[in-house]
Design an enzyme around this catalytic site. Sequence first.
Site, PDB file in Angstrom:
ATOM      1  N   GLY A  16     -63.073  26.250 -86.003  1.00 21.37           N
ATOM      2  CA  GLY A  16     -62.819  27.681 -86.217  1.00 21.37           C
ATOM      3  C   GLY A  16     -61.524  28.131 -85.565  1.00 21.37           C
ATOM      4  O   GLY A  16     -61.292  27.864 -84.383  1.00 21.37           O
ATOM      5  N   GLU A 180     -64.042  52.965 -90.371  1.00 22.93           N
ATOM      6  CA  GLU A 180     -62.595  52.798 -90.541  1.00 22.93           C
ATOM      7  C   GLU A 180     -62.212  52.687 -92.012  1.00 22.93           C
ATOM      8  O   GLU A 180     -61.250  53.315 -92.455  1.00 22.93           O
ATOM      9  CB  GLU A 180     -62.122  51.577 -89.739  1.00 22.93           C
ATOM     10  CG  GLU A 180     -62.204  51.851 -88.244  1.00 22.93           C
ATOM     11  CD  GLU A 180     -61.763  50.695 -87.356  1.00 22.93           C
ATOM     12  OE1 GLU A 180     -61.293  50.960 -86.242  1.00 22.93           O
ATOM     13  OE2 GLU A 180     -61.904  49.543 -87.755  1.00 22.93           O
ATOM     14  N   ASP A 318     -68.647  35.077 -81.909  1.00 20.08           N
ATOM     15  CA  ASP A 318     -69.687  35.820 -82.636  1.00 20.08           C
ATOM     16  C   ASP A 318     -70.938  34.999 -82.927  1.00 20.08           C
ATOM     17  O   ASP A 318     -72.023  35.554 -83.088  1.00 20.08           O
ATOM     18  CB  ASP A 318     -69.136  36.277 -83.997  1.00 20.08           C
ATOM     19  CG  ASP A 318     -68.294  37.533 -83.893  1.00 20.08           C
ATOM     20  OD1 ASP A 318     -68.026  37.965 -82.763  1.00 20.08           O
ATOM     21  OD2 ASP A 318     -67.906  38.074 -84.942  1.00 20.08           O
TER      22      ASP A 318
END
Length: 433
Positions: A16, A180, A318
Site C-alpha cells: 500500500g 465537503e 485505516d
Amino acid sequence: MRVTEGGGVHRVVIVGAGFGGLFAAKFLRRAPVQATLVDRTNHHVFQPLLYHVATGILSSGEIAPATRDVLHRHANVEVQLGEVTGFDLDARQVMVTRPGGREVKLPYDSLIVAAGVGGSYFGHDEFEQWAPGMKTLSDALAQRGRIFGAFELAELEEDPEARKALLTFAVVGGGPTGVEIAGQIAELSRRALKGNFRNFDPKSVRVVLFDGGKEILANFGDKLSGKATSELEQTGVEIHTESIVTSVDADGVEVKGPDGEITRYAARTTIWAAGVQASPLAKLLAEASGAETDRAGRIKVLPDCSLPGHPEIFAVGDMMNLNDLPGVAEVAMQTGIHAARIIKKRVESGADSTPFKYRDLGSMAAVSRRRAIVSFHGLRVSGWLGWIMWMFVHLAFMTGFKNRFTAGLHWMMAFGGRGRPQRAIVGDEIGDA
Ligand SMILES: Cc1cc2nc3c(=O)[nH]c(=O)nc-3n(C[C@H](O)[C@H](O)[C@H](O)COP(=O)(O)OP(=O)(O)OC[C@H]3O[C@@H](n4cnc5c(N)ncnc54)[C@H](O)[C@@H]3O)c2cc1C
C-alpha cells in the site's frame, strides 16, 4: 546495510502506497534494510482532496503523484506495481499478481500492510452501481464525469421534470467527505457555472444531504456541527438528518425520515459517502494470525501495531483497529512511521518494540468556499479563520513542492474567483439524456 542471520540484507515488504505505507517507506530511507513497496496503482493518493478533483478544482496529478517519483531519492526502496492477493505467514511470503496476470511471491523478513478501506453499503452492495463512493483517483474522476455530465444532459433535456432530476444531487453521509462534496457541488452550481448554460439556470440545482444521525459532522461536537449546518445551508445544501437511505436506483433515492415515512427524491446523481469496510487483506491476515476483526472488518492489532504471534508483521492505517483510533490520515502516517521505526531499531540494535502513542493533531472539514471548521484540543474554530487553517494544513501535507504551488494557485482561482479549470470528462460516465 546490515545483514540478517540468514546472510542477506533485511527485507521489508510494504503493502500500500497510501499515507500508512508511503510514510513507512520514507522513514526507512536511512535504515539498513531493502524495502519493496507494492501497490495496485502507480500513485499515492491524497484522499482528503479527492472531492476537489471530482468538482473540477484540482487536476489528478496534483493530488496523486507517482509513487516512484516521491521515493526516487530512497535508493533502498523499490516500488512495484501489483495486486496483493494473500500471505504465507510461515514461509514469510506475500502473493502478488502483477499486471498481465503473472503471480509472484515476495519474500520478507518484516512486513507492513497498509491497504486501507473501501466503501460499505451496510449490506446493500446493489446500491453501489447507482451511488458510487470516492476512495480512489478513478472514483474521483468518475464522479467528475457524473457531476459535469449531469449538467451537460440537463442542457439537452426538454422535459422539465427530467431536467429537475438531472439537476438534483443526492449525497449520502454527513461526515467530512459528504459535507465537503455537497458544499462544493452547491458552490459549483451557484458560482462557478454561472452563465455557462442557455436552457437552465445552474442556481436551480438542488443538493440534498442525508445523514442517519441527529446532526452532521457529529464527531466535531454540537457547536461546530451547528455552525457547519448553517453555513452549508447558506451555500444551498438541503440537509436531512435522522434520514436513512433505504433504496437507490438510476432515478433517485428513497429515504426513511425521522417520522418513519419513506420519501422518494428524484436525483440522477447519487454519491455515497457513508461507512467504510476494511481491505479484504485485513481478514486474510486475521485468519492467518488468529487476530480478531471489528464490525468494519479492521484487524485488531497489538499495542505496537503488530499481529499476535507475529512480531515481524504490522498492520497500519485505516485497515487496523487499535483502541478505536479514527480512520484518518494522521493515524495512518503515525502508525506507518511507528512500524518502520520498530523495524529499523530491531535491525540496528535488536531493540524491543514499543507501544504506539497517538499524537492527536485535531480534525477539520471545509464546509464551503472560505468556510471550514477546526477542532484541536478543545480549540474550536470556524468560518474564514478555520478555512485559512484548513488550507495551510492541507498544503503542508500535500506531497511535493510543485503540487503545493499549483494547488495553491488553483485554490486562488476557485475560491478567490470562479475558476474550475479541470472539467474535462474522458470516461463513459455520461448516461442517456
Ligand atoms: C474522500 C476522503 C476524504 C478524507 N478526508 C480526510 C481528511 O480530511 N482528514 C483526514 O485526516 N483523513 C481523511 N480521510 C481519511 C484518510 O485519507 C485515510 O485515513 C488515509 O488515506 C488512510 O491511509 P492508509 O494508508 O491506511 O490507506 P489508503 O490511503 O487508503 O491507502 C491504501 C493503499 O493500498 C493500496 N491497496 C489496497 N489494496 C491493495 C492490494 N490488494 N494490493 C496492492 N495494493 C493495495 C491502495 O491502492 C492504496 O494506495 C479521507 C478519506 C477519503 C476517502
